[in-house]
Design a protein around this motif. Structure first.
Motif, PDB file in Angstrom:
ATOM      1  N   UNK B 105       0.856  -1.153  -0.056  1.00 48.03           N
ATOM      2  CA  UNK B 105       0.044   0.094  -0.076  1.00 48.03           C
ATOM      3  C   UNK B 105       0.915   1.290   0.003  1.00 48.03           C
ATOM      4  N   UNK B 106       2.092   1.271   0.272  1.00 48.45           N
ATOM      5  CA  UNK B 106       2.877   2.481   0.560  1.00 48.45           C
ATOM      6  C   UNK B 106       3.525   2.931  -0.713  1.00 48.45           C
ATOM      7  N   UNK B 107       3.584   1.971  -1.776  1.00 47.07           N
ATOM      8  CA  UNK B 107       4.172   2.368  -2.973  1.00 47.07           C
ATOM      9  C   UNK B 107       3.403   2.545  -4.199  1.00 47.07           C
ATOM     10  N   UNK B 108       3.862   3.478  -4.909  1.00 46.43           N
ATOM     11  CA  UNK B 108       2.901   3.761  -5.988  1.00 46.43           C
ATOM     12  C   UNK B 108       2.738   2.402  -7.027  1.00 46.43           C
ATOM     13  N   UNK B 109       1.639   2.198  -7.712  1.00 51.52           N
ATOM     14  CA  UNK B 109       1.421   0.702  -8.142  1.00 51.52           C
ATOM     15  C   UNK B 109       2.510   0.759  -9.569  1.00 51.52           C
ATOM     16  N   UNK B 110       2.722   1.789 -10.248  1.00 53.10           N
ATOM     17  CA  UNK B 110       3.468   1.794 -11.540  1.00 53.10           C
ATOM     18  C   UNK B 110       4.976   1.525 -10.829  1.00 53.10           C
ATOM     19  N   UNK B 111       5.394   1.963  -9.827  1.00 56.16           N
ATOM     20  CA  UNK B 111       6.683   1.655  -9.368  1.00 56.16           C
ATOM     21  C   UNK B 111       6.986   0.090  -8.960  1.00 56.16           C
ATOM     22  N   UNK B 112       5.907  -0.190  -8.459  1.00 54.87           N
ATOM     23  CA  UNK B 112       5.987  -1.799  -7.972  1.00 54.87           C
ATOM     24  C   UNK B 112       6.012  -2.511  -9.254  1.00 54.87           C
ATOM     25  N   UNK B 113       5.467  -2.235 -10.461  1.00 52.34           N
ATOM     26  CA  UNK B 113       5.632  -3.100 -11.549  1.00 52.34           C
ATOM     27  C   UNK B 113       7.038  -2.795 -12.274  1.00 52.34           C
ATOM     28  N   UNK B 114       7.361  -1.606 -12.212  1.00 51.75           N
ATOM     29  CA  UNK B 114       8.719  -1.262 -12.871  1.00 51.75           C
ATOM     30  C   UNK B 114       9.984  -2.029 -12.219  1.00 51.75           C
ATOM     31  N   UNK B 115       9.538  -2.112 -10.650  1.00 52.28           N
ATOM     32  CA  UNK B 115      10.584  -3.036  -9.927  1.00 52.28           C
ATOM     33  C   UNK B 115      10.853  -4.227 -10.469  1.00 52.28           C
ATOM     34  N   UNK B 116       9.920  -4.827 -10.888  1.00 55.31           N
ATOM     35  CA  UNK B 116       9.968  -6.280 -11.524  1.00 55.31           C
ATOM     36  C   UNK B 116      10.876  -6.216 -12.470  1.00 55.31           C
ATOM     37  N   UNK B 117      10.683  -5.223 -13.332  1.00 51.55           N
ATOM     38  CA  UNK B 117      11.797  -5.134 -14.552  1.00 51.55           C
ATOM     39  C   UNK B 117      13.015  -4.684 -14.274  1.00 51.55           C
ATOM     40  N   UNK B 118      13.289  -3.951 -13.258  1.00 49.07           N
ATOM     41  CA  UNK B 118      14.755  -3.450 -12.914  1.00 49.07           C
ATOM     42  C   UNK B 118      15.394  -4.693 -12.242  1.00 49.07           C
ATOM     43  N   UNK B 119      14.682  -5.391 -11.679  1.00 46.80           N
ATOM     44  CA  UNK B 119      15.408  -6.662 -11.059  1.00 46.80           C
ATOM     45  C   UNK B 119      15.735  -7.562 -11.760  1.00 46.80           C
ATOM     46  N   UNK B 120      14.864  -7.813 -13.177  1.00 45.17           N
ATOM     47  CA  UNK B 120      15.294  -9.038 -14.196  1.00 45.17           C
ATOM     48  C   UNK B 120      16.077  -8.652 -15.247  1.00 45.17           C
ATOM     49  N   UNK B 121      16.045  -7.246 -15.640  1.00 43.75           N
ATOM     50  CA  UNK B 121      16.544  -6.688 -16.752  1.00 43.75           C
ATOM     51  C   UNK B 121      17.466  -5.391 -16.586  1.00 43.75           C
ATOM     52  N   UNK B 122      18.255  -5.081 -17.610  1.00 48.28           N
ATOM     53  CA  UNK B 122      19.246  -4.368 -17.528  1.00 48.28           C
ATOM     54  C   UNK B 122      18.748  -3.102 -18.230  1.00 48.28           C
ATOM     55  N   UNK B 123      17.610  -2.460 -17.413  1.00 50.39           N
ATOM     56  CA  UNK B 123      17.105  -1.144 -17.972  1.00 50.39           C
ATOM     57  C   UNK B 123      17.045  -0.182 -17.115  1.00 50.39           C
ATOM     58  N   UNK B 124      16.884   1.106 -17.587  1.00 48.36           N
ATOM     59  CA  UNK B 124      16.965   2.346 -16.835  1.00 48.36           C
ATOM     60  C   UNK B 124      15.497   2.436 -16.340  1.00 48.36           C
ATOM     61  N   UNK B 125      15.378   3.192 -15.004  1.00 44.68           N
ATOM     62  CA  UNK B 125      14.011   3.424 -14.451  1.00 44.68           C
ATOM     63  C   UNK B 125      12.971   4.231 -15.479  1.00 44.68           C
ATOM     64  N   UNK B 126      13.812   5.000 -16.208  1.00 44.88           N
ATOM     65  CA  UNK B 126      12.794   5.843 -17.215  1.00 44.88           C
ATOM     66  C   UNK B 126      12.095   4.918 -18.354  1.00 44.88           C
ATOM     67  N   UNK B 127      12.980   4.132 -18.733  1.00 41.29           N
ATOM     68  CA  UNK B 127      12.447   3.088 -19.874  1.00 41.29           C
ATOM     69  C   UNK B 127      11.415   2.079 -19.219  1.00 41.29           C
ATOM     70  N   UNK B 128      11.706   1.859 -18.004  1.00 35.12           N
ATOM     71  CA  UNK B 128      10.987   0.794 -17.295  1.00 35.12           C
ATOM     72  C   UNK B 128       9.693   1.523 -17.050  1.00 35.12           C
ATOM     73  N   UNK B 129       9.414   2.749 -16.601  1.00 37.66           N
ATOM     74  CA  UNK B 129       8.203   3.357 -16.440  1.00 37.66           C
ATOM     75  C   UNK B 129       7.497   3.349 -17.772  1.00 37.66           C
ATOM     76  N   UNK B 130       8.011   3.820 -18.869  1.00 39.42           N
ATOM     77  CA  UNK B 130       7.499   3.889 -20.144  1.00 39.42           C
ATOM     78  C   UNK B 130       6.819   2.568 -20.372  1.00 39.42           C
TER      79      UNK B 130
END
Ligand SMILES: Nc1ncnc2c1ncn2[C@@H]1O[C@H](COP(=O)(O)OP(=O)(O)O)[C@@H](O)[C@H]1O
Ligand SMILES: Nc1ncnc2c1ncn2[C@@H]1O[C@H](COP(=O)(O)OP(=O)(O)O)[C@@H](O)[C@H]1O
Ligand SMILES: [Mg+2]
Ligand SMILES: [Mg+2]
Lengths: 333, 322
Positions: B105-130
């Motif tokens: 509940x304390x994190x933004x929904x988008x950030x929670x999903x981007x987190x999964x990408x950042x953990x598994x792939x070599x991407x920048x935060x900006x690209x992940x949010x896109x």
């Protein structure tokens, strides 16, 4: 007593309202804003004939449980009247209510919540027998308990009588809840989603137990459900609720095969069918049900309705008869 | 080659009272592009089966025997580190049962999903949010709402967001565990439409786990019926409904009401599903089966082919011979 198609009316609800005050925050208390209400039930009227099984259906939060509890006076109505066998029970006192408490019963969704976890099955069923003085001797009490357990097919009764609720499966618990209800010989039962927590394979058996024993005695049921497929096979007539209002009411065939209110149409189209050959269920409206605090003006469904016009925004449609016994609250029928 | 091939899988839970035989000899093949429905009553082992494949079993769950092949690779020889990095979420993904209420509940929904990408792939935060915005429009949520917190989402939107999260790393195979069980009927239809569209658009292979036969009938191409830790019948979706061969499948269909049929008496199955601590011997359905014979309590029926891809495990189908 009013008559419906020559039938006796068992229960009549007229303009029933139940509003819950919204808890105010400290700041809004200071600034003395007006109290807001959750208009859980907001002007609901229907009659149920003696011996009838009447469905109250709709999505969660539309006010089904509140309607069921208010008409039993487990909640005090904010407005409106409830007539049981012709008698206005809206304002009657505690003493008179005691006898009505026996005659009008409720079966809850979660039998675990409605059974005292510290009591044995024997004591759970013995309790209402003693409260309502339904038997004179211990032998008579035990006989009643045995018979009611047999009626709900918890056999042999000796095997169940000493158990506590946690020593029973979900289905068995619901049977005990039904045995406890039936031992009081009620005339009217509100069944609030009685099978929704049970496994598919045992649901029909439970319904049969609950409805069959009542059928012989002419018991009347209000069957509350969000599952229209079950309502279709169990109920005679029914009403569809949306945000505290009845939008449509008819016999089950009318609701299922000839829905008229745009909300009922959408609801029926969305019910999935256990047959891959049949056209897929469709979501013909988007969005979700809004909160019942400050509901939409006019017709409460209008912001999601494909047929909505200015009129729907301004004026609340009344429940009107369109075809025999088929009532719809819509400006565009 | 099937994308998923499970052979004689057994997964038990250790408890003080003994082993709970939650998955006990499951064979299942899923072909690429299929949507398979795994159907059974609660407690029959559906979630355990999914968790075994994803290696997400709780501490007391243990592997007993069997094989899991993913695209032909033997998953049980892959070490945990490689599995975490290369397989889970990246190639096989999962929508948890009850996931929509498990968002932080304390994190933004988008950030929670981007987190999964950042953990598994070599991407920048900006690209992940896109990419998260792209996923949102794919599942029918306004992309601007990536900055919302979970409580700002309705139930249906949360469930879509969980589906978006499962899709974060472009998996080939996705298992959705009771994705619509907590939803009201109209929102359920909306969600199933999203799932169907995604499958078509992305060419996903999917397993839909549910206790609801009607949901499977309307979304899946094949269907496996599970009872007490085992698959009792498997076929393409039309065959399961038009020519069910296992008495449990038949009974389950009979117990399931349809809003499209005339009012009828609903039939239930006698008894209750067994406790998997001590399941019945032989065919586990035998105590509830109207056709049970002597052999049914003695021997486990084999999963036999009935032509095409139709299989069932019942002694009646072999005339009672073992
Ligand atoms: N005791 C209560 N206090 C405040 N709001 C309530 C209370 N009980 C129910 N409500 C609200 O009233 C509305 C109708 O609830 P309910 O009758 O339980 O609906 P249903 O049974 O159709 O799901 C919901 O918005 C619910 O949150
Ligand atoms: N962590 C656990 N420990 C012990 N038993 C468990 C555990 N998780 C699930 N079970 C049991 O395993 C069986 C299968 O459960 P599950 O896979 O969740 O079934 P389903 O998803 O079909 O409802 C059930 O009998 C359940 O009670
Ligand atoms: Mg309710
Ligand atoms: Mg599960």
């Amino acid at each position: 007593m009013r008559k419906m198609e020559g039938q006796e009316v068992e229960l009549s609800v007229v303009d029933l309202q139940k509003w819950f005050p919204v808890r105010k925050s400290f700041v809004s208390t200071l600034t003395s804003k007006k109290t807001k209400y959750v208009k859980a039930v907001d002007g609901v009227s229907f009659d149920i004939a003696k011996g009838e099984i009447f469905a109250l259906a709709g999505e969660s939060g539309c006010g089904k449980t509140t309607t069921g509890k208010t008409l039993l006076r487990l909640l005090e109505p904010t407005g409106g009247h409830i007539y049981f066998q012709g008698q206005d029970i809206t304002g009657i006192g505690k003493r008179e209510m005691k006898d009505l408490r026996r005659r009008m019963q409720i079966v809850y969704q979660d039998p675990y919540e409605s059974l005292n976890p510290r009591m044995t099955v024997h004591d759970i069923i013995a309790e209402p027998i003693s409260i309502h003085s339904l038997a004179d001797t211990t032998a008579e009490v035990d006989e009643l308990i045995y018979r009611s357990l047999k009626d709900v097919e918890l056999v042999p009764p000796e095997e169940f009588i000493g158990r506590f609720p946690h020593e029973l499966s979900g289905g068995q618990r619901q049977r005990v809840a039904i045995a406890r209800t039936m031992v009081m010989n009620p005339e009217f039962i509100v069944a609030d989603e009685p099978i929704s927590m049970l496994d598919v394979s045992i649901r029909a058996g439970l319904l049969k137990i609950m409805l069959k024993s009542g059928e012989a005695k002419g018991v009347t049921y209000l069957f509350i459900t969000h599952d229209l497929a079950y309502a279709r096979h169990i109920c005679d007539r029914g009403a569809i609720m949306y945000l505290g209002k009845i939008v449509e009411m008819s016999d089950m065939d009318g609701l299922v095969n000839n829905p008229l209110h745009p909300y009922t149409v959408a609801l029926m189209a969305a019910v999935p069918v256990p047959d891959p050959q049949i056209e897929k269920a469709k979501a013909i409206i988007s969005g979700e049900v809004p909160t019942p605090i400050d509901p939409p003006s006019g017709c409460r469904f209008h912001p999601r309705c494909p047929k909505a016009t200015d009129l729907c925004n301004r004026e609340e449609p009344k429940l009107k008869e369109h075809g025999e016994g088929h009532f719809v609250a819509c400006h565009h029928i | 080659m099937p994308i998923l091939n499970v052979q004689d899988l057994r997964m038990y839970y250790s408890t003080l009272k003994g082993d709970v035989k939650a998955v006990d000899g499951v064979d299942l093949e899923v072909e690429k592009g299929e949507a398979i429905g795994l159907v059974g009553e609660s407690g029959c082992g559906k979630t355990t089966f999914a968790l075994s494949i994803l290696r997400l079993l709780p501490y007391n769950g243990h592997f007993v025997s069997g094989k899991i092949l993913f695209n032909g690779d033997d998953m049980l020889t892959v070490d945990d580190k490689t599995f975490n990095k290369e397989y889970r979420w990246k190639r096989l993904s999962y929508v948890f049962q009850g996931a929509m209420n498990a968002m932080n509940p304390v994190f933004r929904v988008g950030d929670q999903i981007a987190e999964a990408m950042l953990l598994h792939e070599d991407v920048e935060k900006e690209e992940a949010m896109d990419r998260v915005r792209g996923l949102f429009s794919l599942v029918g949520i306004d992309p601007d709402r990536v900055t919302n917190y979970p409580h700002e989402f309705s139930g249906g939107m949360k469930q879509r967001a969980m589906i978006a999260m499962a899709l974060a790393c472009n998996p080939e195979f996705i298992i959705a565990d009771e994705p619509t069980t907590a939803l009201d009927v109209i929102v359920q239809a909306q969600t199933l439409q999203v799932i169907n569209d995604l499958r078509a658009k992305l060419g996903l292979t999917m397993m839909l786990i549910t206790h609801d036969l009607s949901v499977v009938a309307q979304t899946c191409t094949t269907c496996a019926i599970m009872y007490a830790g085992r698959i009792v019948e498997y076929a393409d979706i039309d065959t399961v409904f038009s020519e069910p061969k296992h008495p449990y499948t038949k009974a389950l269909i009979g117990a399931f009401p349809s809003i499209k049929e005339a009012k009828r008496e609903l039939v239930s199955i006698k008894g209750t599903p067994p406790n998997l601590l001590d399941p019945p011997t032989g065919c586990r359905f035998n105590p509830r089966c109207p056709y049970a014979m002597d052999i049914c309590s003695k021997e486990v029926p084999k999963f036999i082919g009935l032509g095409g891809r139709h299989y069932a495990a019942c002694h009646l189908l072999t005339g009672g011979d073992a």
